[in-house]
Every structure is written in C-alpha cells, then in structure tokens.
Design an enzyme around this catalytic site. Sequence first.
Site, PDB file in Angstrom:
ATOM      1  N   LYS A 139       0.887  -1.177   0.000  1.00  0.00           N
ATOM      2  CA  LYS A 139       0.000   0.000   0.000  1.00  0.00           C
ATOM      3  C   LYS A 139       0.914   1.214   0.000  1.00  0.00           C
ATOM      4  O   LYS A 139       1.201   1.805   1.045  1.00  0.00           O
ATOM      5  CB  LYS A 139      -0.921  -0.043   1.220  1.00  0.00           C
ATOM      6  CG  LYS A 139      -2.062   0.956   1.180  1.00  0.00           C
ATOM      7  CD  LYS A 139      -3.058   0.665   2.286  1.00  0.00           C
ATOM      8  CE  LYS A 139      -4.126   1.737   2.426  1.00  0.00           C
ATOM      9  NZ  LYS A 139      -5.021   1.854   1.264  1.00  0.00           N
TER      10      LYS A 139
HETATM   11  N1  PPE Z   1      -8.039  -1.519  -2.579  1.00  0.00           N
HETATM   12  C1  PPE Z   1      -7.457  -0.301  -2.582  1.00  0.00           C
HETATM   13  C2  PPE Z   1      -6.796   0.168  -3.820  1.00  0.00           C
HETATM   14  C3  PPE Z   1      -7.506   0.473  -1.422  1.00  0.00           C
HETATM   15  O1  PPE Z   1      -6.930   1.671  -1.429  1.00  0.00           O
HETATM   16  C4  PPE Z   1      -8.161  -0.022  -0.275  1.00  0.00           C
HETATM   17  C5  PPE Z   1      -8.231   0.794   0.978  1.00  0.00           C
HETATM   18  C6  PPE Z   1      -8.745  -1.301  -0.322  1.00  0.00           C
HETATM   19  C7  PPE Z   1      -8.651  -2.028  -1.496  1.00  0.00           C
HETATM   20  C8  PPE Z   1      -9.410  -1.927   0.860  1.00  0.00           C
HETATM   21  O2  PPE Z   1      -8.455  -2.310   1.835  1.00  0.00           O
HETATM   22  P1  PPE Z   1      -8.812  -2.371   3.397  1.00  0.00           P
HETATM   23  O3  PPE Z   1      -8.997  -0.976   3.844  1.00  0.00           O
HETATM   24  O4  PPE Z   1      -7.654  -3.049   4.004  1.00  0.00           O
HETATM   25  O5  PPE Z   1     -10.075  -3.159   3.506  1.00  0.00           O
HETATM   26  N2  PPE Z   1      -8.224   2.178   0.776  1.00  0.00           N
HETATM   27  C9  PPE Z   1      -7.916   3.057   1.868  1.00  0.00           C
HETATM   28  C10 PPE Z   1      -7.668   4.476   1.390  1.00  0.00           C
HETATM   29  C11 PPE Z   1      -8.838   5.166   0.830  1.00  0.00           C
HETATM   30  C12 PPE Z   1      -8.573   6.621   0.514  1.00  0.00           C
HETATM   31  O6  PPE Z   1      -9.332   7.166  -0.288  1.00  0.00           O
HETATM   32  O7  PPE Z   1      -7.627   7.198   1.080  1.00  0.00           O
HETATM   33  C13 PPE Z   1      -8.964   3.009   2.954  1.00  0.00           C
HETATM   34  O8  PPE Z   1     -10.070   2.547   2.720  1.00  0.00           O
HETATM   35  O9  PPE Z   1      -8.647   3.422   4.071  1.00  0.00           O
END
Ligand code: PPE
Length: 308
Positions: A159
């Site tokens: 990430k």
């Molecule tokens: N895919 C991506 C590309 C992504 O950024 C997130 C979280 C997820 C999947 C889901 O992952 P999880 O949060 O572990 O379930 N995105 C983060 C950032 C969003 C933003 O706009 O900044 C979040 O949801 O915190």
Amino acid sequence: MALKKMESIWFNGRLVPWDEANIHVLSHVVHYGSSFFEGIRCYETSQGTAIFRLTPHMRRLYDSARIYRTEIPYSLETLVAAVKATVRANGLRSGYIRPVVYRGYGEIGVNPMPNPVEVAIATIEWGKYLGVEAMEQGVDVCVSSWNRFAPNTIPALAKAGGNYLNSQLVKLEALANGYAEGIALDTNGNVSEGSGENLFLVRDGVVYTPPVGASILNGITRDTVITLLGELGVTVREQIIPREMLYLADELFFTGTAAEVTPVRSVDRITVGAGRRGPLTGDVQAAFFAVVQGEREDRYGWLEYVER
Ligand code: PPE
C-alpha cells in the site's frame, strides 16, 4: 474528506501540535512517491473506542515497507501503542487513522536509501466514503479505461503512495463521466478492484471476489467480509472474474476501511439486480457494523480497545 484540525499528530516518536507535523519540499517522497500508509477506522462501542483490526493493518504497513527494502525505525509494538496514544490525545471516539511511513529529506535522486525513514500518525474525521445515501441506495460505477498496474511493474500488495496515481486516474475518469467510482480491470482484462475498495459479486447465492493475483490490495475488510460470509453459510470463491460477470451479477458491493460495505447499483449504466442494495449485501453490511461497533461477540479479537 475535508480535514478538521485535531490536537496532535504523532511525528517521528512524539506527539506534536497538528500544524507542526511538516516536511521539506525536497523530501524524497514528494518527488518519487516513496511512502507507505494505512487507513484504519475506530468505532465507539459500549466498552469504549475500539480500533478495528489495528495490528493486522500495522503489519501490512511493515509488509509494504519491506517490499521496498525500507526499514521502519520503530517496532510494530511501538507503532501500535503510538496509534492508541494518538487516538487518546485527540479524544477521538470514532473516526479514521492514517499512519504513514515515508522517505524524508536528504538527497535528490531516485535511490531512496540515503534518505531518512520517517513516520507520522494522524487521526481524521471521516464519514461515509461514497456518501450516506450510498450505504442503502448503492452507487453508480463504471469500468475504467485505466487498468490496474501489471504484475512486475508496481507491486499491488504494497500500500504505497505511488500506487494511488493509478487510483487517481480511475477516480478522475469516473467522476468526469458522472459515476461515483470506477472499477479497474487488471492487465489481463479481468476484474481487479475499485480505486480504493475491493469488490465482491453475488450470483445465484454464491459470492465471488478477485484473488490476490489480480493486482488487488489484500484488503483487511475483504478478509473480514470473507469470514462473515462464511459464518452466514455462504460460499465465497476467490477467483478470476471476467468483466462481463459484472453485468450478470445479482448483487455487487465494495469493501474497504473507508468504504466499509457499500452496495453498487449499476455498472456502465447497466442495473445490478433490483438497482438497490441486495439482500445478501444487506446481511453482510449488518454483520459488519454489528462487529465493528461491538454489538456482537468479538470472536476473532478484531476489536483493539483504546484505554483512556
Ligand atoms: N483496494 C485499494 C486500492 C484500497 O486503497 C483499499 C483501501 C482497499 C482495497 C481496501 O483495503 P482495506 O482498507 O484493508 O479493507 N483504501 C484506503 C484508502 C482510501 C482513501 O481514499 O484514502 C482506505 O479505505 O482506508
């Protein structure tokens, strides 16, 4: 989300006033995208504020850094405690926590190694990611003309700040065309994920979601929802999903820390199911909120409480 200033930010080992957590414009991260971050939510429960799956989120932060040969100069335990200290210092009852590790000021040039590895932890007020209405009505999305990055180009399991240039392209295009969000395909043309969410599809009572090999972020909400669906007795298949399955789904929903569980009501103007939150999506959403708000037994130790 518009930022509302809070009291403190944890900045390289100590809590400093919000306005003092600053970096130099020549910091490596500004030029080369060399940061790793997390997004974590905390919720108010009857037993106080619980940070949802804090330790797995922080572990992923170390994993992201490791892929880029970046050593975080604090232990996992230290940063877990630092997150709790920040929540406490800001009197945050429920909200969003943003830890970030980045390469700071030192030299200019691609090689990150000569630059210090710095860490900040901020807390943010963050409501519903795609709007309050979306949680019930669902959102209108498109398939993006931008793909997720190919394997062996940018590692999707990290990430990293730089990854979000791709997300920005997906989001900008979606908004420009009147959609709330875009779904990116991977470079094989199969379904990957949203700009900031994982994606689930329901067809004939079976749930499908793309595997980690489809250029997705290995979402912690995704993992949570897979577990909750198992408890509901629903079969979940992590498998390659061709684009056209999006148009044949009975239900579609996004998952993510910010997005929580958000229904999708149309894709490329093709209505999904009945055009509103589907029944299984409703069940998953209810189970998710019951868990995060401490309204049901915390079977897996997902709630990490902040002692005040
Ligand atoms: N895919 C991506 C590309 C992504 O950024 C997130 C979280 C997820 C999947 C889901 O992952 P999880 O949060 O572990 O379930 N995105 C983060 C950032 C969003 C933003 O706009 O900044 C979040 O949801 O915190």
